[in-house]
Design an enzyme around this catalytic site. Sequence first.
Site, PDB file in Angstrom:
ATOM      1  N   ASP A  47       0.608  -1.236  -0.078  1.00 28.70           N
ATOM      2  CA  ASP A  47       0.080  -0.060  -0.123  1.00 28.70           C
ATOM      3  C   ASP A  47       0.694   1.221  -0.045  1.00 28.70           C
ATOM      4  OD1 ASP A  47      -1.873   2.194   0.810  1.00 28.70           O
ATOM      5  OD2 ASP A  47      -3.140   0.565   1.059  1.00 28.70           O
ATOM      6  N   SER A  87      -7.334   4.877  -0.815  1.00 35.39           N
ATOM      7  CA  SER A  87      -7.126   3.211  -0.931  1.00 35.39           C
ATOM      8  C   SER A  87      -8.621   2.591  -1.149  1.00 35.39           C
ATOM      9  CB  SER A  87      -6.624   2.755   0.445  1.00 35.39           C
ATOM     10  OG  SER A  87      -5.283   3.189   0.655  1.00 35.39           O
ATOM     11  N   GLU A 254      -1.625  -7.779   2.299  1.00 34.07           N
ATOM     12  CA  GLU A 254      -0.992  -6.188   2.077  1.00 34.07           C
ATOM     13  C   GLU A 254      -0.024  -5.936   2.964  1.00 34.07           C
ATOM     14  OE1 GLU A 254      -3.330  -1.930   2.209  1.00 34.07           O
ATOM     15  OE2 GLU A 254      -3.870  -3.314   3.964  1.00 34.07           O
ATOM     16  N   HIS A 302      -1.577   2.823  -4.951  1.00 36.91           N
ATOM     17  CA  HIS A 302      -1.496   4.454  -5.294  1.00 36.91           C
ATOM     18  C   HIS A 302      -0.158   4.707  -4.743  1.00 36.91           C
ATOM     19  CE1 HIS A 302      -2.267   5.213  -1.067  1.00 36.91           C
ATOM     20  NE2 HIS A 302      -3.157   4.473  -1.086  1.00 36.91           N
TER      21      HIS A 302
END
Length: 432
Positions: A47, A87, A254, A302
């Site tokens: 992330d 997110s 993640e 991102h």
Amino acid sequence: MEKRISRKITVILAVLLVVFAIGGNGTASIVKASEQQVRNVIFMIPDGFSSAYATNYRLYKGKESIMDSMLVGMHRTNSANSAVTDSAAAGTAMATGVKTNNGMISMSPDGKKLRTILQASKSAGKSAGLVATSTITYATPAVFASHVTSRANEAEIAPQYLENDVDVLLGGGKKYFPDQLLNQAKEDGYRIVFERKGLTYARKSKKLLGLFSEEGMAAELDRKRTKEPSLVEMTEMALNILSQNKKGFFVMIEGSQIDWAGHANDPAWAMKDIEAFEQAVEKAVDFAKKDKHTLVVIAGDHDNGGMSVGGYGEYAAKIDLLRQVKATGNYMATQLNEDKSNIKEVVKKYTAIDLADEEVKKIKAASVPSMAINEVVSKRALVGWTTNQHTGVDIPVYAFGPGSELFKGLIDNTDLPKRMAKAMNIQLIQGK
């Protein structure tokens, strides 16, 4: 004549077989056509990660990361209502193949529930899992197995995981699982663990719920001060349990804390959590190599912070300095006494940096001391930042194993789940 033609066709087919056996790792190996079938997908999301993070991490490590050889393309990240995504919207696109507005969890801008790649996998008889170092109910994991209009509704997200029968759930967020929900989980066959040592006894479980902190888990730099497992330990356990299903599995893993480091403009935190993420990637790739029916896809959702490689007017990078940092700026700030008279001692202890008097004054005067500490560390390491929020740049995509060629080139974030579904030969159709 016919024998010569037949021989040529055989040679051509053999060459094609070798070509298609070259996955995103760039290494050729002869694989039978039947071995190209994808039963499992390991979707790994660092992330907040972008190419600047990748470059700085390479400098930090001193050599290429395991991901470098797996690079296959880039993806665009804009949401339905903004060039800069959050997110929730990014994750929704990566889980459903549909753009939505910032803040929404697997729901279209007009409020319709969107089918996710995890749900499609479960419909095909596969097992499914979610692993994160944030709360397990945070935006990125949430988009794969819940539907809410606002990412803030974490208490509404938790019960939906049980409704969607997610087999493995590992992360933080115990506060969102009240006793009533935990009792329901036990009735549904989940083994429930709250500490790292609990994983030791969970290997033969069919379903596992691990909640290792009340809220988000600790940054990797600070984890040794807790009883929490590492990301690689959670990854190994998830793969062990999910792989019991002969029909295959889908799992999202993640590295949540990379994003949080970006929000804090903390370069050491970012590098250490990328290191932890890379260890999890190595575990996933090792599994895929042995299994031969597993596709590993890695893509950040991102960028965060607008990190630069070099900065502050110098044509240089001093990332090696970050290897000496032993705690996050957040933790260092908690070690300051009430009048902040021990700033020099605390920063020296955890960073090996001897602060100048001006740097001490700046930290002492700061309303958020942790950010001031991070600014000093960043400047010393020549890591620049443009913001403490997200940016809208394109993000690297990495892939390994059968089906990795599907992710080549510049694609959209909505293409990721569609191509995973294609690789697994399952249906990801909205409205059904």
